[in-house]
Design an enzyme around this catalytic site. Structure first.
Site, PDB file in Angstrom:
ATOM      1  N   LYS A  55       0.841  -1.207   0.000  1.00  0.00           N
ATOM      2  CA  LYS A  55       0.000   0.000   0.000  1.00  0.00           C
ATOM      3  C   LYS A  55       0.881   1.264   0.000  1.00  0.00           C
ATOM      4  O   LYS A  55       0.649   2.206  -0.756  1.00  0.00           O
ATOM      5  CB  LYS A  55      -0.940  -0.015   1.224  1.00  0.00           C
ATOM      6  N   GLN A  99      -4.189  -1.814   9.911  1.00  0.00           N
ATOM      7  CA  GLN A  99      -4.163  -3.126   9.264  1.00  0.00           C
ATOM      8  C   GLN A  99      -4.681  -4.207  10.219  1.00  0.00           C
ATOM      9  O   GLN A  99      -4.278  -4.275  11.376  1.00  0.00           O
ATOM     10  CB  GLN A  99      -2.716  -3.439   8.804  1.00  0.00           C
ATOM     11  N   ASP A 122     -10.694   2.541   4.480  1.00  0.00           N
ATOM     12  CA  ASP A 122     -10.961   1.098   4.374  1.00  0.00           C
ATOM     13  C   ASP A 122     -12.461   0.833   4.250  1.00  0.00           C
ATOM     14  O   ASP A 122     -12.855  -0.274   3.876  1.00  0.00           O
ATOM     15  CB  ASP A 122     -10.478   0.388   5.652  1.00  0.00           C
TER      16      ASP A 122
HETATM   17  N1  GUN Z   1      -6.421  -7.076   6.406  1.00  0.00           N
HETATM   18  C1  GUN Z   1      -6.679  -7.748   5.254  1.00  0.00           C
HETATM   19  N2  GUN Z   1      -7.199  -6.918   4.322  1.00  0.00           N
HETATM   20  C2  GUN Z   1      -7.276  -5.701   4.908  1.00  0.00           C
HETATM   21  C3  GUN Z   1      -7.717  -4.437   4.440  1.00  0.00           C
HETATM   22  O1  GUN Z   1      -8.182  -4.266   3.299  1.00  0.00           O
HETATM   23  N3  GUN Z   1      -7.622  -3.414   5.325  1.00  0.00           N
HETATM   24  C4  GUN Z   1      -7.147  -3.576   6.593  1.00  0.00           C
HETATM   25  N4  GUN Z   1      -7.109  -2.517   7.392  1.00  0.00           N
HETATM   26  N5  GUN Z   1      -6.727  -4.750   7.051  1.00  0.00           N
HETATM   27  C5  GUN Z   1      -6.788  -5.804   6.213  1.00  0.00           C
END
Ligand code: GUN
Length: 295
Positions: A55, A99, A122
């Site tokens: 990311k 995350q 998110d």
């Molecule tokens: N863990 C797995 N996929 C995601 C996501 O898209 N966002 C976040 N914050 N955690 C994750």
């Protein structure tokens, strides 16, 4: 059956990255703020570290600002709530993510609910999930948003189709089923949301025009579950041990070699939805920055 269309997440995500890079260049020239995404990572889980790094890397590649906040696995819920509060109130941050999964001593929902919905890129906050269900402007979580973009840009006809979503997770299966049942394009599907208690899953899948596999079990969807001409979207990203350089392989939920010949279109793993997910987060951050311009 003719060769299926391969829903190429790599190609599409590259195109979208180019579009975002141009928008950021325009903002820079106009003297507007450069969008800024922060990512909070707690602990050292291998998969989470890989995702967060990808990311941050993508932000850099499109010219977006990014900040990685890496906290120790022993960080308390209170300390993490303070970090969330600081990001909520920091005017330089347009959007941020925490995350998941978090260490077991932290209740994920306490953290998610503490995020300012206007910075929740998110789309995990109940306000964003509720607004999405009502068809109001909202941040839509990255994986479902990426799939909607993929269906749209490949002009997949969804109206009146029977779509079977396998998996009812809060952040993927459930929002996907809602998005595809709405009166939008893509959308207007008749949706069946299947889960671990569903009976006759094979039969239900065989009646599907579109299958979205989001259960996290490698190669779960087999050739006998898919009708001729179906569109199959694979959201699986299971890491399985392998005797290669990385020590693991990423496998999807679909048995690609046996399913693909029956499909009119199919997304591969890797190279499919995963790349769309990351670029959708960047699109959401762009959207957050644009709404903050108006404040
Ligand atoms: N863990 C797995 N996929 C995601 C996501 O898209 N966002 C976040 N914050 N955690 C994750």
């Amino acid at each position: 059956m003719a060769q299926p269309i391969i829903l190429d997440g790599k190609k599409l995500s590259t195109e979208i990255q180019d579009e975002i890079r141009k928008k950021i260049d325009i903002r820079r020239t106009a003297g507007l703020k450069i969008p800024h995404l922060a990512a909070v990572l707690v602990g050292n889980d291998g998969a989470s570290t890989t995702y967060v790094n990808s990311k941050i890397r993508l932000c850099k590649s499109v010219g977006m600002q990014s900040t990685l906040i890496h906290l120790d696995a022993s960080t308390s819920e209170e300390e993490l709530l303070r970090v969330v509060h600081d990001l909520n109130t920091n005017p330089d941050i347009d959007g941020f993510i925490v995350q998941l999964p978090l260490p077991k001593h932290i209740q994920e929902m306490h953290i998610v609910e503490a995020i300012d919905p206007s910075k929740d890129v998110d789309g995990f906050h109940p306000v964003n999930l509720g607004r999405m269900q009502l068809g109001l402007p909202a941040f839509i979580s990255a994986t479902p948003a990426g799939i909607m973009t993929m269906l749209s840009r490949y002009h997949i006809d969804t109206a009146g189709k029977h779509c079977v979503v396998i998996g009812r997770s809060n952040n993927v299966g459930t929002p996907m089923s809602l998005l595809l049942s709405r009166n939008t394009n893509p959308g207007n599907c008749t949706v069946t949301l299947c889960h671990s208690r569903t009976k006759n899953l094979t039969e239900i899948c065989r009646s599907a025009d579109i299958i979205i596999a989001a259960l996290g079990k490698p190669k779960f969807v087999t050739g006998d579950m898919v009708k001729e001409g179906a569109v199959v979207i694979d959201i699986g990203i299971s890491r399985v041990d392998a005797d290669n350089e990385k020590g693991y392989l990423i496998l999807g939920d679909v048995d690609f070699p046996n399913v693909a010949p029956k499909c009119s279109a199919i997304s591969p793993v890797p190279g499919g939805v995963g790349l769309m997910t990351v670029v959708s987060l960047i699109m959401n951050t762009m959207q957050a920055a644009e709404s903050r311009d108006k404040l």
